[in-house]
Design a protein around this motif. Structure first.
Motif, PDB file in Angstrom:
ATOM      1  N   LEU A 112       7.737   2.904  -7.312  1.00 56.26           N
ATOM      2  CA  LEU A 112       7.860   1.750  -8.207  1.00 56.26           C
ATOM      3  C   LEU A 112       9.329   1.563  -8.557  1.00 56.26           C
ATOM      4  CD1 LEU A 112       6.571  -0.444 -10.073  1.00 56.26           C
ATOM      5  CD2 LEU A 112       6.526   1.302 -11.868  1.00 56.26           C
ATOM      6  N   VAL A 113       9.840   0.366  -8.326  1.00 56.87           N
ATOM      7  CA  VAL A 113      11.220   0.028  -8.674  1.00 56.87           C
ATOM      8  C   VAL A 113      11.187  -1.237  -9.515  1.00 56.87           C
ATOM      9  CG1 VAL A 113      13.477  -0.676  -7.818  1.00 56.87           C
ATOM     10  CG2 VAL A 113      12.198   1.086  -6.608  1.00 56.87           C
ATOM     11  N   TRP A 114      11.882  -1.189 -10.643  1.00 58.26           N
ATOM     12  CA  TRP A 114      11.902  -2.297 -11.605  1.00 58.26           C
ATOM     13  C   TRP A 114      13.367  -2.562 -11.918  1.00 58.26           C
ATOM     14  CZ3 TRP A 114       6.848  -3.360 -13.805  1.00 58.26           C
ATOM     15  CH2 TRP A 114       6.809  -4.478 -14.654  1.00 58.26           C
ATOM     16  N   ALA A 115      13.867  -3.736 -11.541  1.00 53.56           N
ATOM     17  CA  ALA A 115      15.298  -4.011 -11.687  1.00 53.56           C
ATOM     18  C   ALA A 115      15.532  -5.336 -12.399  1.00 53.56           C
ATOM     19  CB  ALA A 115      15.978  -4.038 -10.316  1.00 53.56           C
ATOM     20  N   GLU A 116      16.578  -5.345 -13.210  1.00 56.59           N
ATOM     21  CA  GLU A 116      17.033  -6.562 -13.870  1.00 56.59           C
ATOM     22  C   GLU A 116      18.451  -6.859 -13.375  1.00 56.59           C
ATOM     23  OE1 GLU A 116      14.985  -8.273 -15.783  1.00 56.59           O
ATOM     24  OE2 GLU A 116      13.431  -6.714 -15.616  1.00 56.59           O
ATOM     25  N   LEU A 117      18.663  -8.067 -12.904  1.00 56.95           N
ATOM     26  CA  LEU A 117      19.957  -8.477 -12.365  1.00 56.95           C
ATOM     27  C   LEU A 117      20.548  -9.590 -13.218  1.00 56.95           C
ATOM     28  CD1 LEU A 117      18.864  -8.938  -8.614  1.00 56.95           C
ATOM     29  CD2 LEU A 117      19.365  -6.796  -9.815  1.00 56.95           C
ATOM     30  N   ARG A 118      21.870  -9.588 -13.349  1.00 54.56           N
ATOM     31  CA  ARG A 118      22.564 -10.717 -13.978  1.00 54.56           C
ATOM     32  C   ARG A 118      23.530 -11.290 -12.950  1.00 54.56           C
ATOM     33  NH1 ARG A 118      27.234 -11.777 -16.809  1.00 54.56           N
ATOM     34  NH2 ARG A 118      27.863  -9.578 -16.824  1.00 54.56           N
ATOM     35  N   HIS A 119      23.450 -12.608 -12.794  1.00 53.13           N
ATOM     36  CA  HIS A 119      24.276 -13.296 -11.811  1.00 53.13           C
ATOM     37  C   HIS A 119      25.557 -13.818 -12.449  1.00 53.13           C
ATOM     38  CE1 HIS A 119      21.001 -13.508  -8.688  1.00 53.13           C
ATOM     39  NE2 HIS A 119      20.272 -13.332  -9.789  1.00 53.13           N
TER      40      HIS A 119
ATOM     41  N   SER B  70       6.343  -2.257  -5.688  1.00 49.91           N
ATOM     42  CA  SER B  70       5.530  -1.043  -5.792  1.00 49.91           C
ATOM     43  C   SER B  70       4.891  -0.699  -4.458  1.00 49.91           C
ATOM     44  CB  SER B  70       4.427  -1.220  -6.847  1.00 49.91           C
ATOM     45  OG  SER B  70       3.328  -1.940  -6.308  1.00 49.91           O
ATOM     46  N   TYR B  71       4.670   0.615  -4.256  1.00 52.86           N
ATOM     47  CA  TYR B  71       3.885   1.133  -3.139  1.00 52.86           C
ATOM     48  C   TYR B  71       2.692   1.871  -3.738  1.00 52.86           C
ATOM     49  CZ  TYR B  71       8.299   0.630  -0.461  1.00 52.86           C
ATOM     50  OH  TYR B  71       9.456   0.177   0.112  1.00 52.86           O
ATOM     51  N   LEU B  72       1.878   1.182  -4.504  1.00 59.86           N
ATOM     52  CA  LEU B  72       0.820   1.824  -5.276  1.00 59.86           C
ATOM     53  C   LEU B  72      -0.581   1.374  -4.894  1.00 59.86           C
ATOM     54  CD1 LEU B  72       2.560   1.674  -8.765  1.00 59.86           C
ATOM     55  CD2 LEU B  72       2.173   3.711  -7.369  1.00 59.86           C
ATOM     56  N   LEU B  73      -0.713   0.371  -4.042  1.00 57.63           N
ATOM     57  CA  LEU B  73      -2.038  -0.071  -3.642  1.00 57.63           C
ATOM     58  C   LEU B  73      -2.689   1.006  -2.766  1.00 57.63           C
ATOM     59  CD1 LEU B  73      -1.265  -3.790  -2.705  1.00 57.63           C
ATOM     60  CD2 LEU B  73      -2.086  -2.891  -4.883  1.00 57.63           C
TER      61      LEU B  73
ATOM     62  N   PRO C 236       0.826  -1.218   0.000  1.00 60.75           N
ATOM     63  CA  PRO C 236       0.000   0.000   0.000  1.00 60.75           C
ATOM     64  C   PRO C 236       0.857   1.264   0.000  1.00 60.75           C
ATOM     65  CG  PRO C 236      -0.696  -1.551   1.710  1.00 60.75           C
ATOM     66  CD  PRO C 236       0.615  -2.043   1.201  1.00 60.75           C
ATOM     67  N   ARG C 237       0.229   2.371  -0.391  1.00 62.82           N
ATOM     68  CA  ARG C 237       0.916   3.663  -0.413  1.00 62.82           C
ATOM     69  C   ARG C 237       1.345   4.096   0.987  1.00 62.82           C
ATOM     70  NH1 ARG C 237      -4.034   6.022  -3.981  1.00 62.82           N
ATOM     71  NH2 ARG C 237      -3.800   4.579  -5.738  1.00 62.82           N
ATOM     72  N   THR C 238       0.812   3.441   2.006  1.00 59.10           N
ATOM     73  CA  THR C 238       1.163   3.744   3.397  1.00 59.10           C
ATOM     74  C   THR C 238       2.672   3.727   3.607  1.00 59.10           C
ATOM     75  OG1 THR C 238      -0.821   2.476   3.934  1.00 59.10           O
ATOM     76  CG2 THR C 238       0.569   3.144   5.773  1.00 59.10           C
TER      77      THR C 238
END
Length: 328
Positions: free
Chosen positions: A205-212, A223-226, A155-157
């Motif tokens: 909102l954070v969107w990350a791509e990782l390579r191991h 996300s904190y969008l609810l 939540p947005r809280t």
């Protein structure tokens, strides 16, 4: 160690959960540290903690507990953990190990220098479904792991409760740790994006791509969008793709949903109100590490440090418009 002398540092939401979990294990908490006098008095009385202190220095001047849970806000982890480790007190440090790589490294260096146990508090490694997925991966049931994908919506809280903490170093820490655990290799490259909304000082909102290091790729979405009224339950999904199959853990459907005023979805898996669940399992493992009955760490300290390194790289990549960050 049948009845250790345990201290809980911090009487906020997580400190109270630790108090309940220790009680569920039959382990009495001998001391509580909390700077706010009213909270300190109220929580100590509620959980029948005999000694309460305003700060760690006062605790250590009076007694040396056998173990301590560090449940203070992330920016204070370094000072508290280092003081306890220097005093010879084994610590479980709630996630993240620290909010900067420098602070996390200082904790690791102190643990190495003193030889005192420091356990990162990554609770999902003690969650039964997440552990079962890890066991299936290690047993080869999915073949070779190709990718890990995770989603965590809140939540947005959280933007209001943690106005200065980046999601990469708050909620996404769980997903980074699961990616390391399931991929079985450290992260060597990070690319991330973040978005904000009006009224929020930090990303929502954070969107990350990782390579191991073994070329497994991981995707992390937080996300904190609810809506604020959304019950704060574990609306999470993690998926693992292998050469021989796909598996997932989906916590998007609460075990109990009470649609009243207010609507509630209690967390019966990780840290239920009765003190059981994965948190109790984590604390049981912590105490077993201290008395030597659990020789192998579920969460190696090096993993706790690496999670902070990756989280800091995620925040840095997002802040620089998605520039690739490489980790040594």
């Amino acid at each position: 160690m049948s009845r250790p002398s345990v201290a809980v540092i911090g009487a906020g939401a997580f400190g109270v959960r630790h108090l309940a979990a220790y009680r569920s294990l039959g382990v009495p908490v001998a001391a509580l540290v909390e700077p706010d006098a009213a909270t300190r008095t109220r929580v100590a009385a509620q959980y029948q903690v005999p000694q309460a202190y305003a700060d760690v220095a006062s605790l250590l001047a009076d007694t040396t507990p056998d173990a301590a849970s560090v449940c203070v806000p992330g920016p204070a982890h370094r000072a508290v953990a280092v003081a306890l480790l220097d005093a010879g007190v084994p610590v479980l440090v709630e996630k993240p190990l620290a909010t900067t790589v420098a602070a996390a490294a200082a904790i690791v260096d102190t643990a190495d220098r003193t030889g005192v146990l420091c356990q990162p508090g990554h609770i999902l490694r003690h969650s039964p479904p997440h552990r079962a997925l890890h066991d299936a991966i290690r047993a080869g049931r999915l073949g070779d792991v190709l990718a890990v994908s995770s989603r965590r919506d809140r939540p947005r809280t959280l933007s209001r409760l943690f106005p200065r903490e980046h999601p990469a170093l708050l909620t996404a820490v769980h997903d980074i740790d699961l990616a390391l655990w399931y991929a079985g290799a450290p992260v060597v490259e990070v690319r991330a994006a973040a978005r904000t909304r009006p009224g929020s000082a930090t990303p929502v909102l954070v969107w990350a791509e990782l390579r191991h290091a073994n070329d497994v790729v991981s995707s992390i979405r937080n996300s904190y969008l609810l809506p604020e009224s959304t019950p704060h339950h574990t609306s999470d999904l993690v998926e693992v793709y292998g050469t021989d199959g796909v598996a997932h853990v989906d916590l998007g459907h609460p075990t109990l949903l009470v649609q009243g005023e207010p609507t509630e979805a209690p967390d019966w898996l990780l840290s239920p109100v009765d003190g059981g669940g994965a948190l109790a399992a984590e604390l049981r493992h912590f105490l077993s590490r201290i008395d030597g009955t659990a020789p192998t760490a579920v969460v190696p300290l090096a993993d706790g440090l690496h999670v902070v390194q990756v989280a800091e790289a995620v925040a840095g990549s997002a802040d620089s418009g998605g520039a690739v960050r490489r980790l040594p």
